[in-house]
Write a protein that holds these residues in place. Sequence first.
Motif, PDB file in Angstrom:
ATOM      1  N   TRP A  45      18.512  21.651  20.297  1.00 16.04           N
ATOM      2  CA  TRP A  45      17.525  20.695  19.431  1.00 16.04           C
ATOM      3  C   TRP A  45      17.345  19.399  20.431  1.00 16.04           C
ATOM      4  N   VAL A  46      18.277  18.817  20.820  1.00 14.73           N
ATOM      5  CA  VAL A  46      18.034  17.387  21.899  1.00 14.73           C
ATOM      6  C   VAL A  46      17.513  17.752  23.240  1.00 14.73           C
ATOM      7  N   THR A  47      17.570  19.125  23.426  1.00 19.10           N
ATOM      8  CA  THR A  47      17.146  19.408  24.798  1.00 19.10           C
ATOM      9  C   THR A  47      15.608  19.429  24.742  1.00 19.10           C
ATOM     10  N   PHE A  48      15.102  20.357  23.571  1.00 19.54           N
ATOM     11  CA  PHE A  48      13.667  20.588  23.519  1.00 19.54           C
ATOM     12  C   PHE A  48      12.950  19.551  22.499  1.00 19.54           C
ATOM     13  N   ILE A  49      13.385  19.036  21.590  1.00 16.45           N
ATOM     14  CA  ILE A  49      12.613  18.014  20.933  1.00 16.45           C
ATOM     15  C   ILE A  49      11.808  17.213  21.940  1.00 16.45           C
ATOM     16  N   PRO A  50      12.521  16.568  22.868  1.00 17.87           N
ATOM     17  CA  PRO A  50      11.873  15.343  23.789  1.00 17.87           C
ATOM     18  C   PRO A  50      10.633  16.077  24.457  1.00 17.87           C
ATOM     19  N   CYS A  51      10.590  17.530  24.596  1.00 17.02           N
ATOM     20  CA  CYS A  51       9.607  18.170  25.426  1.00 17.02           C
ATOM     21  C   CYS A  51       8.369  17.792  24.557  1.00 17.02           C
ATOM     22  N   PHE A  52       8.387  18.184  23.391  1.00 20.44           N
ATOM     23  CA  PHE A  52       7.073  17.947  22.215  1.00 20.44           C
ATOM     24  C   PHE A  52       6.583  16.571  22.664  1.00 20.44           C
ATOM     25  N   LEU A  53       7.554  15.597  22.456  1.00 19.32           N
ATOM     26  CA  LEU A  53       7.149  14.042  22.802  1.00 19.32           C
ATOM     27  C   LEU A  53       6.336  13.877  23.982  1.00 19.32           C
ATOM     28  N   TRP A  54       6.755  14.461  25.258  1.00 21.84           N
ATOM     29  CA  TRP A  54       6.219  14.136  26.487  1.00 21.84           C
ATOM     30  C   TRP A  54       4.858  14.593  26.424  1.00 21.84           C
ATOM     31  N   ILE A  55       4.496  15.926  25.679  1.00 20.01           N
ATOM     32  CA  ILE A  55       3.279  16.377  25.612  1.00 20.01           C
ATOM     33  C   ILE A  55       2.587  15.909  24.528  1.00 20.01           C
ATOM     34  N   PHE A  56       2.878  15.651  23.408  1.00 17.73           N
ATOM     35  CA  PHE A  56       1.963  15.304  22.545  1.00 17.73           C
ATOM     36  C   PHE A  56       1.578  13.543  22.734  1.00 17.73           C
ATOM     37  N   LEU A  57       2.542  13.042  23.319  1.00 18.17           N
ATOM     38  CA  LEU A  57       2.309  11.495  23.600  1.00 18.17           C
ATOM     39  C   LEU A  57       1.522  11.388  24.964  1.00 18.17           C
ATOM     40  N   GLY A  58       1.889  12.221  25.945  1.00 18.91           N
ATOM     41  CA  GLY A  58       1.029  12.198  27.161  1.00 18.91           C
ATOM     42  C   GLY A  58      -0.055  12.931  27.576  1.00 18.91           C
ATOM     43  N   ALA A  59      -0.177  14.175  26.985  1.00 21.73           N
ATOM     44  CA  ALA A  59      -1.372  15.143  27.442  1.00 21.73           C
ATOM     45  C   ALA A  59      -2.612  14.183  27.126  1.00 21.73           C
ATOM     46  N   PRO A  60      -2.981  13.494  26.040  1.00 23.79           N
ATOM     47  CA  PRO A  60      -3.965  13.014  25.902  1.00 23.79           C
ATOM     48  C   PRO A  60      -4.669  12.017  27.087  1.00 23.79           C
TER      49      PRO A  60
END
Length: 468
Positions: A350-365
């Motif tokens: 959980w704590v390994t992969f939840i940040p991965c979604f943060l990096w993408i959804f916040l930074g990708a735009p």
Amino acid sequence: MSAAPVVDMPRVASIPAPVSLGEAFWVWLRIAALSFGGPAGQIAVMHRILVDEKRWIGEHRFLHALNYCMLLPGPEAQQLATYIGWLMHKTRGGLVAGGLFVLPGAIAIMALSWIYALYGHVGIISGLFFGLKCAVLAVVLQAVIRIGSRSLKNTVMRSLAAAAFVLIFFFNVPFPLIVLAAGVIGFFGGRAGVAAFQVGGGHGAASGKIVADADTLLGEVLPAHANPTIGQSLRQALVWLVLWLAPVAALFVLMGEGSVFTQIATFFSKMAVVTFGGAYAVLAYVAQQAVEHYHWLSAREMLDGLGMAETTPGPLIMVLQFVGFMGAFRNPGMLSPLLAGTLGGLLATWVTFIPCFLWIFLGAPFIERMRGNKALSGALSAITAAVVGVVLNLAIWFAIHTIFRVVQPFSAGPIHFDLPQLASVDLWALAISAVAIVAMFRMKVGIFTTLGGASAAGIALHFAGVLA
């Protein structure tokens, strides 16, 4: 009168029809089921299906997304899937693509962790893992050569790799500092237009005809959801930060700092921030902390876990689930060991992969609007070069702990490293490792054939009665 010459007009590729999230689900599930072989193999599978076969995304846009994911902490292949899923179907698409990429490996590693905890010291299982970890050494060496041949194109890059190896192997400089320093050097080098830092990055795309962005489903147009307001970005960040850090804070309050679950949550949360360069780059640091500081598992068990991750689908960093499982299994408190191990493994995931979604959804735009940025390209090139030195450190660490039974710490001033006792060499481990290296490098035998053959050799040694 002679007929006018016939001129062959270039064939315009038809743009694929729109794809629903339901239709995309089955494609992402197919990618997840085929995601073996580490990040290079996983990215190649995605490229073949999404670019060449489906033409959902073009070559240049695919590589732009990949370069951003290479700059992020965490598994770049899983983040690339999340990025492209987000491009196609917004947040729901990213969740489907990124979640499915993790799910098969999480299930497989959890099942293998149970088997390992219950039967790992039973002769035949022990023999299987003995052979498996010997072959893993060949796999890691192949990663060093593969990344090095792609990224060390000039003296500057080779110097960065050499410096990274020396700093981490001999001086125990923290991995995050090495990556940060390399990124800063590359950022300013790329920004200044220094040619050495403009060597590209990523794992590369498949050879053949390039699929133009304009001929794909996504095309070249910036989607509407790539233009978020500040409020939308803040809400996105808040949601994912709460999902990530609220369980960590709750464990601190309810169980205290000394609980193994609190330690797992905090340690792997830190890893989620500093795991630049993929799993190979960070595993030596994880192994050092998990083995020598927390005493969750032994060095040989760490190698067994990597063998599991190599032979199951999904990100190689899924080995962290095994580490979390063993840590809680060995320190269950009031719980049964298997229940504690299961919860520890799921918490690590959980704590390994939840940040991965943060990096993408916040930074990708924002990254979608920065294609071709020289500073980012320079940072990527420098980080990739430094990762070569870090992965070489990992290969040597694995070799020492695989081939030698006794390893002692050596210190002389600021220099610290593991020194094996030559008299403790395990000749069977050395033989299987050597055969695996020859098989993969000289005979071009595939990774699964090599791992399977080494495992069979370990089982045979068990039945021959030569393994302790």
